[in-house]
Every structure is written in structure tokens, then in C-alpha cells.
Motif scaffolding. Structure first.
Motif, PDB file in Angstrom:
ATOM      1  N   ILE A   1       1.080  -1.088   0.215  1.00 13.54           N
ATOM      2  CA  ILE A   1      -0.182  -0.062  -0.186  1.00 13.54           C
ATOM      3  C   ILE A   1       0.877   1.346   0.036  1.00 13.54           C
ATOM      4  CG2 ILE A   1      -1.953   1.311   1.200  1.00 13.54           C
ATOM      5  CD1 ILE A   1      -2.609  -1.478   2.510  1.00 13.54           C
ATOM      6  N   HIS A   2       0.774   1.968  -1.022  1.00 14.13           N
ATOM      7  CA  HIS A   2       1.484   3.278  -1.119  1.00 14.13           C
ATOM      8  C   HIS A   2       0.645   4.453  -0.223  1.00 14.13           C
ATOM      9  CE1 HIS A   2       3.493   1.093  -4.483  1.00 14.13           C
ATOM     10  NE2 HIS A   2       2.505   0.897  -4.797  1.00 14.13           N
ATOM     11  N   GLU A   3       1.602   5.432  -0.170  1.00 12.47           N
ATOM     12  CA  GLU A   3       1.005   6.660   0.580  1.00 12.47           C
ATOM     13  C   GLU A   3       0.457   7.924  -0.360  1.00 12.47           C
ATOM     14  OE1 GLU A   3       2.529   8.002   4.102  1.00 12.47           O
ATOM     15  OE2 GLU A   3       1.916   6.082   5.184  1.00 12.47           O
ATOM     16  N   VAL A   4      -0.205   8.503  -0.165  1.00 16.01           N
ATOM     17  CA  VAL A   4      -0.516  10.009  -0.992  1.00 16.01           C
ATOM     18  C   VAL A   4      -0.170  10.896  -0.129  1.00 16.01           C
ATOM     19  CG1 VAL A   4      -2.337   8.821  -2.293  1.00 16.01           C
ATOM     20  CG2 VAL A   4      -2.847  10.177  -0.537  1.00 16.01           C
ATOM     21  N   PRO A   5       0.284  12.074  -0.613  1.00 14.33           N
ATOM     22  CA  PRO A   5       0.588  13.271   0.058  1.00 14.33           C
ATOM     23  C   PRO A   5      -0.766  14.072   0.558  1.00 14.33           C
ATOM     24  CG  PRO A   5       0.957  13.692  -2.009  1.00 14.33           C
ATOM     25  CD  PRO A   5       0.545  12.336  -2.210  1.00 14.33           C
ATOM     26  N   ASP A   6      -0.674  15.108   1.300  1.00 11.16           N
ATOM     27  CA  ASP A   6      -1.762  16.023   1.767  1.00 11.16           C
ATOM     28  C   ASP A   6      -2.119  16.963   0.346  1.00 11.16           C
ATOM     29  OD1 ASP A   6      -1.871  15.927   4.853  1.00 11.16           O
ATOM     30  OD2 ASP A   6       0.056  15.931   4.274  1.00 11.16           O
ATOM     31  N   PRO A   7      -3.305  16.986   0.389  1.00 13.65           N
ATOM     32  CA  PRO A   7      -3.960  17.893  -0.857  1.00 13.65           C
ATOM     33  C   PRO A   7      -3.227  19.345  -0.640  1.00 13.65           C
ATOM     34  CG  PRO A   7      -5.726  16.786   0.184  1.00 13.65           C
ATOM     35  CD  PRO A   7      -4.627  16.764   1.169  1.00 13.65           C
ATOM     36  N   VAL A   8      -2.851  19.852   0.745  1.00 17.40           N
ATOM     37  CA  VAL A   8      -2.379  21.216   0.972  1.00 17.40           C
ATOM     38  C   VAL A   8      -1.415  20.870   2.243  1.00 17.40           C
ATOM     39  CG1 VAL A   8      -2.598  23.444   1.610  1.00 17.40           C
ATOM     40  CG2 VAL A   8      -4.269  22.460   0.154  1.00 17.40           C
ATOM     41  N   ALA A   9      -0.155  21.272   2.084  1.00 18.59           N
ATOM     42  CA  ALA A   9       0.806  20.875   3.165  1.00 18.59           C
ATOM     43  C   ALA A   9       0.476  21.716   4.431  1.00 18.59           C
ATOM     44  CB  ALA A   9       2.235  21.381   2.572  1.00 18.59           C
ATOM     45  N   PRO A  10       0.228  20.677   5.280  1.00 19.10           N
ATOM     46  CA  PRO A  10      -0.274  21.268   6.620  1.00 19.10           C
ATOM     47  C   PRO A  10       0.890  22.123   7.476  1.00 19.10           C
ATOM     48  CG  PRO A  10       0.256  18.967   6.730  1.00 19.10           C
ATOM     49  CD  PRO A  10       0.535  19.450   5.580  1.00 19.10           C
ATOM     50  N   GLN A  11       0.554  22.954   8.031  1.00 19.03           N
ATOM     51  CA  GLN A  11       1.371  23.971   8.735  1.00 19.03           C
ATOM     52  C   GLN A  11       1.939  23.286   9.935  1.00 19.03           C
ATOM     53  OE1 GLN A  11       2.632  27.040   7.407  1.00 19.03           O
ATOM     54  NE2 GLN A  11       1.436  26.144   5.809  1.00 19.03           N
ATOM     55  N   SER A  12       1.039  22.503  10.860  1.00 15.62           N
ATOM     56  CA  SER A  12       1.399  21.920  11.911  1.00 15.62           C
ATOM     57  C   SER A  12       0.292  20.748  12.288  1.00 15.62           C
ATOM     58  CB  SER A  12       1.737  22.649  13.118  1.00 15.62           C
ATOM     59  OG  SER A  12       0.633  23.473  13.411  1.00 15.62           O
ATOM     60  N   ARG A  13       0.678  19.979  13.045  1.00 13.07           N
ATOM     61  CA  ARG A  13      -0.125  18.977  13.526  1.00 13.07           C
ATOM     62  C   ARG A  13       0.077  18.469  14.914  1.00 13.07           C
ATOM     63  NH1 ARG A  13      -0.411  15.530   8.353  1.00 13.07           N
ATOM     64  NH2 ARG A  13      -2.470  15.911   7.364  1.00 13.07           N
ATOM     65  N   ILE A  14      -1.124  18.744  15.662  1.00 13.35           N
ATOM     66  CA  ILE A  14      -0.772  17.860  17.124  1.00 13.35           C
ATOM     67  C   ILE A  14      -2.031  16.618  17.176  1.00 13.35           C
ATOM     68  CG2 ILE A  14      -1.197  18.385  19.340  1.00 13.35           C
ATOM     69  CD1 ILE A  14      -0.435  21.106  18.927  1.00 13.35           C
ATOM     70  N   ILE A  15      -1.521  15.584  17.512  1.00  9.11           N
ATOM     71  CA  ILE A  15      -2.449  14.425  17.344  1.00  9.11           C
ATOM     72  C   ILE A  15      -2.671  13.900  18.775  1.00  9.11           C
ATOM     73  CG2 ILE A  15      -2.091  13.794  15.035  1.00  9.11           C
ATOM     74  CD1 ILE A  15      -0.322  11.479  15.881  1.00  9.11           C
ATOM     75  N   THR A  16      -1.565  14.284  19.768  1.00 12.04           N
ATOM     76  CA  THR A  16      -1.770  13.722  21.020  1.00 12.04           C
ATOM     77  C   THR A  16      -1.146  14.786  22.136  1.00 12.04           C
ATOM     78  OG1 THR A  16      -1.216  11.730  22.492  1.00 12.04           O
ATOM     79  CG2 THR A  16       0.397  12.301  20.751  1.00 12.04           C
TER      80      THR A  16
ATOM     81  N   THR B   1      -7.623  15.466  16.341  1.00 12.06           N
ATOM     82  CA  THR B   1      -8.127  15.096  14.900  1.00 12.06           C
ATOM     83  C   THR B   1      -9.179  16.052  14.641  1.00 12.06           C
ATOM     84  OG1 THR B   1      -7.224  12.655  15.140  1.00 12.06           O
ATOM     85  CG2 THR B   1      -8.585  13.303  13.353  1.00 12.06           C
ATOM     86  N   LEU B   2     -10.360  16.160  15.352  1.00 13.59           N
ATOM     87  CA  LEU B   2     -11.324  17.020  14.913  1.00 13.59           C
ATOM     88  C   LEU B   2     -10.870  18.289  14.864  1.00 13.59           C
ATOM     89  CD1 LEU B   2     -14.374  17.469  14.621  1.00 13.59           C
ATOM     90  CD2 LEU B   2     -14.757  17.492  17.002  1.00 13.59           C
ATOM     91  N   ASP B   3     -10.187  18.855  15.601  1.00 11.81           N
ATOM     92  CA  ASP B   3      -9.351  20.227  15.642  1.00 11.81           C
ATOM     93  C   ASP B   3      -8.688  20.894  14.284  1.00 11.81           C
ATOM     94  OD1 ASP B   3     -10.352  20.933  18.142  1.00 11.81           O
ATOM     95  OD2 ASP B   3      -8.345  20.702  19.038  1.00 11.81           O
TER      96      ASP B   3
END
Length: 252
Positions: free
Chosen positions: A111-126, A136-138
Motif C-alpha cells: 500500500i502506497h501513501e499519497v501526500p496531503d492535498p495542501v501541506a499542513p503548517q502543523s499537526r498535534i495528534i496527542t 483530529t477534529l481540531d
């Protein structure tokens, strides 16, 4: 001249990984009588046991689609199809029971991975005082891209300007957006409600949302006459021991 591989690209919904985790290794209780120092006593021991989760599915349409997943995985292994996910799909499987299946992730298909449609500035998942799903909802609610806003309405995630998005449907919208951006042909899901909602929406997507049964019917004719015959025979031989096994003792 033979058909050119692959014939199609496919984005995998999270529930596809769930339903392809067929084989489970568990311990089952068994009552036995033991002898200890000339004394017999009844006790309970636990023996290794292999279970087939397909037996738990009561809906016949859903069971049929779950069986077909192994055939589709073989189509990927034999390079007729290329399968893709986005990195957000993997955290969605965290906490789902039985994902560490001996069946392997999607029966061992690459299974390959696709990139984000728009590069995110930052992510906090935990971390912090929020649970993983709240982070995730945020992230989903912070995306203001016009196409994503259209897709959240298409999937039913939009609940009004004063309310947060529905998380599961927002993730569906994000994954469809990823598939669109990567120019994927099909979005494979076993969420029949999602397919119905997308089909009824006025918002259109170039990515065709399909179930396993529908995808097989669409792509097998593209293999060519000889290719289709070979695929059906070899795919059956690949699938049968992986999804058709009976529950039994031991871990195999």
C-alpha cells in the motif's frame, strides 16, 4: 500485446483495513480435570485458538464484500491495481480490536501513501488535556480550503456554522480530497451509507466511490481475456486459505 499494468489506482478507506484483518489468535477457556498428588480437581486453562472473523458477519452483502477483499489484495500483489492510503488512515486504526492480525495488513499487499492535498503548517495528534479524537477534529475544523468545505458537505460532515464537523464524515471528506489530489481512480469502502450519501449529493467528485464487489466487476474486464482468466484462478487459490479457513486449535 498484453494489458499494461496497473489498470487502475485505488484509495483504501480505513474500514477496508479493518475487514481484511480476518485471522485472529486468541486464547480460549477450557475446563479440565487435573491430578495433583493423588488428588483430582477441576480447573480452567486457556489454549491457543485461531478464529475467522468472517463468521461473525451476519449481513450477507457485507460478508461477500469482506471475502472479495482478499481477491483485490491479490490484484494488487499481481500489479493489476495500485493501492493507496494517506498517513491519517493509520491513526484511525489505533484502538480497533484485532488489527495486529496474522492475515497481515490487507493480506500483505503493498500500500502506497499519497501526500496531503495542501501541506499542513502543523499537526498535534496527542498530548495536553485533549484526547486523540479531539485533536483530529481540531485539525479537520481548521481546514478552510474551498474544496474541502465542498466535500464535508458532500459527505454530510457539515452540521451548521455554529457546530463542529462530524469527525468520521470529515475524515471521509479528507480522504476523498486526498484521492482527488493524487488523481486516484477509485475510493474503496465498505461504508455503504457513505457511498449512498456521496451518490445523492449535488457535489461531484472524479473519484468513484465503490464497494469491493463493484470494484472487481469494474476492473476485471480491463485485465484482458487471458489476464482475467489467470487472475480469477490464481486469485481464488490466493484467497481460499486466507478467508475460507475453519476455526481451530493452535496458532497457524
Amino acid at each position: 500485446m498484453g494489458k499494461t499494468k496497473p489498470v487502475a489506482t485505488v484509495f483504501i478507506d480505513t474500514n477496508i483495513l479493518k475487514f481484511s484483518a480476518v485471522k485472529k489468535h486468541v486464547y480460549r477457556a477450557k475446563k479440565v480435570t487435573l491430578n495433583w498428588s493423588d488428588t483430582n480437581f477441576d480447573t480452567e486453562i486457556h489454549e491457543p485458538h485461531t478464529v475467522n472473523d468472517l463468521h461473525k458477519i451476519k449481513n450477507e452483502v457485507q460478508k461477500r464484500d469482506a471475502v472479495f477483499l482478499s481477491m483485490l489484495a491479490y490484484a494488487g500483489i499481481s500489479e493489476w491495481l495500485n493501492f493507496y492510503i494517506h498517513c491519517e488512515v493509520v491513526p484511525e486504526t489505533w484502538g480497533l480490536p484485532g488489527m495486529a492480525s496474522p492475515s497481515g495488513r490487507f493480506f500483505g499487499c503493498t500500500i502506497h501513501e499519497v501526500p496531503d492535498p495542501v501541506a499542513p503548517q502543523s499537526r498535534i495528534i496527542t498530548g495536553g488535556n485533549k484526547e486523540f479524537k479531539e485533536h483530529t477534529l481540531d485539525i479537520m475544523c481548521s481546514i478552510k480550503h474551498p474544496r474541502f468545505i465542498e466535500l464535508v458537505k458532500m459527505t454530510g460532515a457539515y452540521q451548521g456554522a455554529s457546530k463542529p464537523l462530524n469527525l468520521n464524515q470529515a475524515l471521509d471528506a479528507y480522504h476523498i480530497w486526498c484521492a482527488e489530489s493524487a488523481k486516484i481512480d477509485y475510493f474503496l469502502t465498505m461504508d455503504y451509507k457513505l457511498q449512498k450519501v456521496v451518490g445523492m449529493s449535488k457535489v461531484e467528485t472524479p473519484v468513484k466511490v465503490v464497494t469491493p464487489n463493484q470494484l472487481l466487476r469494474l476492473v476485471i474486464p480491463k485485465f484482458g481475456f487471458v489476464g482475467a482468466i489467470k487472475f480469477m484462478w490464481n486469485g481464488y487459490k490466493f484467497a481460499k486459505p486466507r478467508v475460507g479457513f475453519d476455526e481451530g486449535k493452535g496458532w497457524t
